[in-house]
Design a protein around this motif. Structure first.
Motif, mmCIF file in Angstrom:
data_model
loop_
_atom_site.group_PDB
_atom_site.id
_atom_site.type_symbol
_atom_site.label_atom_id
_atom_site.label_comp_id
_atom_site.label_asym_id
_atom_site.label_seq_id
_atom_site.Cartn_x
_atom_site.Cartn_y
_atom_site.Cartn_z
ATOM 1 N N GLY A 6 -7.035 1.863 4.571
ATOM 2 C CA GLY A 6 -6.720 2.176 5.956
ATOM 3 C C GLY A 6 -6.498 3.657 6.151
ATOM 4 O O GLY A 6 -6.373 4.413 5.178
ATOM 5 N N CYS A 7 -6.483 4.073 7.413
ATOM 6 C CA CYS A 7 -6.268 5.482 7.715
ATOM 7 C C CYS A 7 -5.702 5.631 9.117
ATOM 8 O O CYS A 7 -5.653 4.671 9.893
ATOM 9 N N GLY A 8 -5.303 6.834 9.430
ATOM 10 C CA GLY A 8 -4.813 7.168 10.753
ATOM 11 C C GLY A 8 -4.465 8.636 10.806
ATOM 12 O O GLY A 8 -4.435 9.316 9.773
ATOM 13 N N ALA A 9 -4.228 9.122 12.009
ATOM 14 C CA ALA A 9 -3.955 10.546 12.164
ATOM 15 C C ALA A 9 -3.089 10.775 13.391
ATOM 16 O O ALA A 9 -3.006 9.923 14.276
ATOM 17 N N ILE A 10 -2.444 11.936 13.412
ATOM 18 C CA ILE A 10 -1.818 12.440 14.630
ATOM 19 C C ILE A 10 -2.370 13.830 14.884
ATOM 20 O O ILE A 10 -2.607 14.600 13.960
ATOM 21 N N ARG A 11 -2.585 14.105 16.170
ATOM 22 C CA ARG A 11 -3.011 15.445 16.568
ATOM 23 C C ARG A 11 -2.108 15.917 17.679
ATOM 24 O O ARG A 11 -1.613 15.116 18.480
ATOM 25 N N VAL B 39 -1.276 -3.210 6.499
ATOM 26 C CA VAL B 39 -1.716 -1.829 6.289
ATOM 27 C C VAL B 39 -1.595 -1.012 7.576
ATOM 28 O O VAL B 39 -1.106 0.120 7.567
ATOM 29 N N GLY B 40 -2.012 -1.576 8.696
ATOM 30 C CA GLY B 40 -1.906 -0.854 9.968
ATOM 31 C C GLY B 40 -0.474 -0.480 10.281
ATOM 32 O O GLY B 40 -0.184 0.651 10.705
ATOM 33 N N SER B 41 0.444 -1.405 10.053
ATOM 34 C CA SER B 41 1.864 -1.120 10.296
ATOM 35 C C SER B 41 2.380 -0.038 9.357
ATOM 36 O O SER B 41 3.182 0.810 9.754
ATOM 37 N N ALA B 42 1.931 -0.063 8.106
ATOM 38 C CA ALA B 42 2.353 0.954 7.139
ATOM 39 C C ALA B 42 1.827 2.339 7.533
ATOM 40 O O ALA B 42 2.555 3.333 7.447
ATOM 41 N N VAL B 43 0.578 2.393 7.971
ATOM 42 C CA VAL B 43 -0.007 3.667 8.416
ATOM 43 C C VAL B 43 0.766 4.178 9.626
ATOM 44 O O VAL B 43 1.146 5.352 9.688
ATOM 45 N N LEU B 44 1.017 3.302 10.590
ATOM 46 C CA LEU B 44 1.742 3.712 11.788
ATOM 47 C C LEU B 44 3.149 4.193 11.443
ATOM 48 O O LEU B 44 3.595 5.231 11.945
ATOM 49 N N ALA B 45 3.857 3.480 10.596
ATOM 50 C CA ALA B 45 5.211 3.893 10.205
ATOM 51 C C ALA B 45 5.191 5.268 9.554
ATOM 52 O O ALA B 45 6.061 6.109 9.821
ATOM 53 N N CYS C 265 0.847 -1.194 0.000
ATOM 54 C CA CYS C 265 0.000 0.000 0.000
ATOM 55 C C CYS C 265 0.880 1.241 0.000
ATOM 56 O O CYS C 265 2.055 1.193 0.342
ATOM 57 N N ILE C 266 0.270 2.317 -0.412
ATOM 58 C CA ILE C 266 0.907 3.630 -0.384
ATOM 59 C C ILE C 266 0.118 4.476 0.599
ATOM 60 O O ILE C 266 -1.111 4.557 0.519
ATOM 61 N N VAL C 267 0.821 5.092 1.538
ATOM 62 C CA VAL C 267 0.194 5.931 2.551
ATOM 63 C C VAL C 267 0.546 7.375 2.247
ATOM 64 O O VAL C 267 1.711 7.708 2.039
ATOM 65 N N SER C 268 -0.470 8.232 2.208
ATOM 66 C CA SER C 268 -0.209 9.639 1.928
ATOM 67 C C SER C 268 -1.219 10.526 2.654
ATOM 68 O O SER C 268 -2.328 10.088 2.971
ATOM 69 N N PRO C 269 -0.824 11.776 2.893
ATOM 70 C CA PRO C 269 -1.729 12.717 3.560
ATOM 71 C C PRO C 269 -2.987 12.954 2.728
ATOM 72 O O PRO C 269 -2.947 12.952 1.494
#
Length: 160
Positions: free
Chosen positions: A62-67, A88-94, A3-7
């Protein structure tokens, strides 16, 4: 799964679909969707980030965020990977860890309900090596002393 994770803005259709799925899953597990503890505006701006993971066919998986929190700490929010999307979860976290470092954070905080076994297991087994747990904060990867709704809260803080 590759997967590719991007903003991405949390208001996009794909981001909203993932957030809605996560909310439904959380409601089924805990009786609370978690929507009251998530404000999309908290994950917009230069000191925050919302990301979406996409598979090779450009499907959001998948998704994720930091605040931002006080004292140089960032909180992980809305971490979710669709079922059957191993890695996917590991990729999002990384991706979020790297973004948090780039922004200038030194500690990440994660909180979930203890009955969310998938999230607790991911945190304990996959995501956070014991050597990175912060001994200087009261938040540890053990049940906290206060109750949140129907179950104990699980909080972890770790060094980046």
């Amino acid at each position: 799964m590759y997967c590719i994770v991007s903003p991405e803005d949390p208001a996009t259709d794909d981001a909203q679909a993932l957030i809605d799925e996560l909310s439904a899953v959380l409601a089924g597990i805990t009786g609370d969707s978690g929507r009251s503890s998530f404000d999309p505006n908290d994950v917009r701006g230069e000191h925050a980030r919302f990301v979406v993971a996409r598979d090779v066919d450009d499907r959001a998986v998948g998704c994720g965020a930091i605040r931002p929190l006080p004292e140089g700490i960032a909180e992980l929010k809305r971490m979710y990977a669709r079922p059957g999307t191993a890695g996917v979860g590991s990729a999002v976290l990384a991706h979020l860890e790297a973004a948090a470092k780039d922004i200038g954070y030194s500690v990440l905080r994660l909180e979930t309900r203890q009955v969310n076994h998938r999230a607790v297991s991911f945190t304990n087994v996959t995501a956070i090596p014991a050597s990175r747990i912060s001994a200087s904060t009261p938040a540890t990867p053990r049940p906290s002393a206060w109750e949140s709704g129907c179950s104990l809260s699980y909080t972890a803080c770790y060094y980046l």
